[in-house]
Design a protein around this motif. Structure first.
Motif, PDB file in Angstrom:
ATOM      1  N   TYR A  41      40.874 -63.950  12.185  1.00  0.00           N
ATOM      2  CA  TYR A  41      40.686 -64.572  13.498  1.00  0.00           C
ATOM      3  C   TYR A  41      40.223 -66.012  13.329  1.00  0.00           C
ATOM      4  N   ARG A  43      38.212 -68.924  15.941  1.00  0.00           N
ATOM      5  CA  ARG A  43      37.601 -69.173  17.249  1.00  0.00           C
ATOM      6  C   ARG A  43      37.774 -70.641  17.614  1.00  0.00           C
ATOM      7  N   ASN A  69      36.573 -60.758  21.113  1.00  0.00           N
ATOM      8  CA  ASN A  69      36.264 -62.126  21.547  1.00  0.00           C
ATOM      9  C   ASN A  69      34.809 -62.165  22.004  1.00  0.00           C
ATOM     10  N   TYR A  76      40.399 -67.275  21.342  1.00  0.00           N
ATOM     11  CA  TYR A  76      40.476 -66.677  20.008  1.00  0.00           C
ATOM     12  C   TYR A  76      41.936 -66.574  19.576  1.00  0.00           C
TER      13      TYR A  76
END
Length: 630
Positions: A41, A43, A69, A76
């Motif tokens: 992931y 951010r 998230n 995200y």
């Protein structure tokens, strides 16, 4: 192996363990969920990164079983890697994302030329715009030839969502979707059956707990439909904005009707007044929180843990009342215990701690527990009705027994009353004979009394005639005395005590002046009107035309007098009777007024007396001292 080679080997192994794992897919793989380090992931705290920017940045390792998230205000990015070990049918596979409350999902999937195409989905888009008319978010994989591919997903949502990414073949997806919708049909069908059954029970027995239970079940069904995305698909497909309110509104209604139903079923007001007051406070506070979320900050709907408070309170009320001996509460407590188990399993599933359980159990645990709860709550209502019927039957039997006892008591009382009536009748007959004898004696005495009454009536008539004659004499005597007194008052024969008897107070003096002043009738001094009504002052008169009020003293010798009116009368009388020869010292002694005051009033009266002597008439002699008044 030297130390340098061994260190390089360890570093290589660690890097391989931490690197993102690639999913190998062949024709035998029908479904697979990406978890842990299979997903990476990124951010985006600026919410401005483009897909080209993201491709150049390094992604972070996912340490949760399912990524989330956690910072809801940020965007995200997630990526997964797939390696097709053999070519699969074109357009035969999809990537599916769960958690139907996700606002926006953008999928970037490579095509046959290696170029990425953007596909949008999410709860903020119209349902008709989805690839498949399904509650989840599906994205078609355009290229399934042998090779390695990286798929990117951009997620933005006001809720904290589990980003569950699943690979499925089209065939497996159809099989799974049909089974899932059949399960939903059974679940919501049971809800409707329970609602219809309890609604009929309410119409039959008029017990309000049945109606509250119907509302509670409908609220649970609405929440499940909102959470599953079925409500968006079937209830408001063209209004995605309602997704922001569906879960929060359904949870609010579930909590409210759960508490109201609990109060009614458990009879909390009678059996636990303190808990009843606490429930009322929670109802008010929960409603205030809901209205604040609805009109001011809908993002607060995401805090679903607030529902633990009302549901825990209902559960605690059931435990307390069950411990105090109310049997219908046993099913209620068992139902809420199972419901809490469902909540716990659902929460652990959202955190990724139930991966060892079969998917249907972890995903549909709350729905299963709701079904069991509805069944147990129906048992609780039936148990309550059964106990009420049992109590009613016992009361009916007790009433019948009491009626039999009353009938026996009535028969015994009637027998006793008959005996007493018979004895009393015998006594009355004896008394009647005695009364008949006494009535003969009384009849003789009445005959004698009638003769005496006739004689008394004759004597009373004579006495009445004599009283009439005496009354006439008294009236003549009284009028004669008044005439003599008045004559003496006009002459020179009265001292102050006798004069005061004729004019004892201010009321008598004003009355005399009023009669003397207006003896020929009232005429208004301003407008000459002759009709009047009573004024505010004693014996004054108010003109009905101009409303002018004239007192009895106006235009008399006593106007603006500062001594008592009865003494002013007597002073005038003395001056008149002495023809003005009495001195002010003598007046002061007789009236007990200062000599200077008597002198002042004597001058005024003597002046009027001299004027009257010049024009004296015969009528003035008849009027006496009153001729000086006007």
């Amino acid at each position: 192996m030297n130390k340098l080679s061994y260190s390089c080997f360890l570093c290589l192994m660690v890097s391989q363990l931490q690197a993102q794992q690639i999913l190998n897919i062949n024709k035998s793989v029908q479904q697979y969920k990406f978890t842990l380090n299979e997903v990476e992931y990124l951010r985006d705290s600026s919410n401005t990164l483009s897909f080209n920017d993201v491709q150049k940045l390094k992604f972070n390792e996912n340490r949760a079983y399912y990524p989330q998230n956690n910072q809801r205000r940020y965007t995200y990015w997630f990526k997964v890697k797939v390696r097709f070990t053999e070519t699969t049918p074109v357009n035969g596979s999809i990537i599916e994302l769960f958690d139907q409350t996700t606002d926006n999902v953008l999928a970037y999937l490579p095509d046959t030329a290696g170029n990425y195409t953007e596909t949008a989905s999410g709860a903020n888009l119209n349902f008709q715009d989805r690839l498949f008319h399904h509650k989840n978010f599906e994205f078609l994989i355009p290229d399934t030839r042998k090779g390695e591919y990286t798929y990117y997903f951009k997620v933005k949502s006001h809720n904290v969502v589990n980003v569950i990414i699943v690979y499925r073949t089209i065939g497996y997806f159809i099989h799974y979707a049909l089974n899932e919708y059949i399960t939903y049909g059974l679940f919501y069908g049971m809800i409707l059956i329970f609602c219809f059954h309890n609604l009929l029970m309410f119409l039959a027995v008029k017990k309000r707990q049945y109606l509250y239970y119907v509302f509670y079940i409908l609220s649970v069904g609405l929440y499940e439909m909102s959470a599953d995305g079925v409500a968006f698909q079937y209830l408001w497909p063209g209004y995605p904005a309602l997704n922001n309110y569906g879960n929060g509104t359904a949870l609010y209604l579930t909590s409210i009707f759960a508490l109201i139903f609990s109060k009614q079923l458990l009879q909390v007001r009678e059996k636990a007044p303190a808990i009843n007051r606490l429930i009322n406070y929670v109802l008010v506070l929960r409603s205030m929180y809901f209205l604040y979320c609805l009109f001011f900050n809908k993002s607060l709907f995401v805090y679903k843990f607030v529902e633990v408070i009302p549901l825990s309170l209902a559960f605690a009320a059931g435990v307390y009342i069950y411990k105090n001996g109310y049997k219908p509460a046993r099913f209620f407590v068992l139902a809420y215990s199972i419901l809490f188990v469902g909540f716990i399993v659902k929460a652990l599933s959202a955190l990724g701690y139930t991966y060892f359980l079969p998917a249907p159990i972890s995903y549909y645990s709350l729905s299963f527990c709701f079904i069991i709860e509805m069944v147990l709550l129906s048992f609780a209502i039936g148990d309550q009705v059964r106990i009420l019927r049992k109590e009613k039957d016992a009361a009916h039997q007790e009433t019948i027994l009491q009626m039999e006892l009353n009938s026996q008591l009535k028969d015994s009382i009637n027998d006793e009353l008959e005996r007493q009536v018979e004895a009393r009748t015998h006594e009355l007959l004896e008394k009647q004979n005695v009364l008949l004898e006494q009535s003969h004696i009384i009849e003789k005495q009445n005959h004698e009394l009638l003769k005496a009454n006739l004689l008394l009536e004759q004597q009373a008539g004579e006495i009445l005639r004599m009283n009439v004659l005496l009354e006439k004499d008294n009236v003549q005597l009284k009028s004669s005395i008044e005439k003599v007194t008045e004559s003496r008052a006009l002459s020179t024969e009265l001292d102050f005590d006798e004069f005061s008897a004729k004019y004892p107070d201010q009321e008598a003096c004003y009355k005399f002046l009023s009669a003397l002043k207006w003896k020929d009738g009232f005429v208004c001094t301003r407008c000459s009107n002759t009709t009047y009504c009573a004024g505010r002052l004693p014996h004054s008169r108010r003109c009905t035309k101009c409303s002018y009020e004239e007192s009895a003293l106006h235009n008399t010798i006593f106007q603006n007098s500062r001594i008592p009116i009865n003494k002013a009368f007597y002073l005038t009388y003395l001056i008149y009777s002495t023809n003005g020869t009495i001195s002010s010292h003598q007046l002061s002694e007789k009236l007990e007024i200062r000599q200077s005051t008597c002198w002042t009033y004597a001058i005024r009266i003597k002046k009027v007396l001299q004027e009257k002597k010049k024009s004296r008439k015969k009528t003035d002699l008849q009027q006496g001292w009153t001729v000086l008044v006007m």
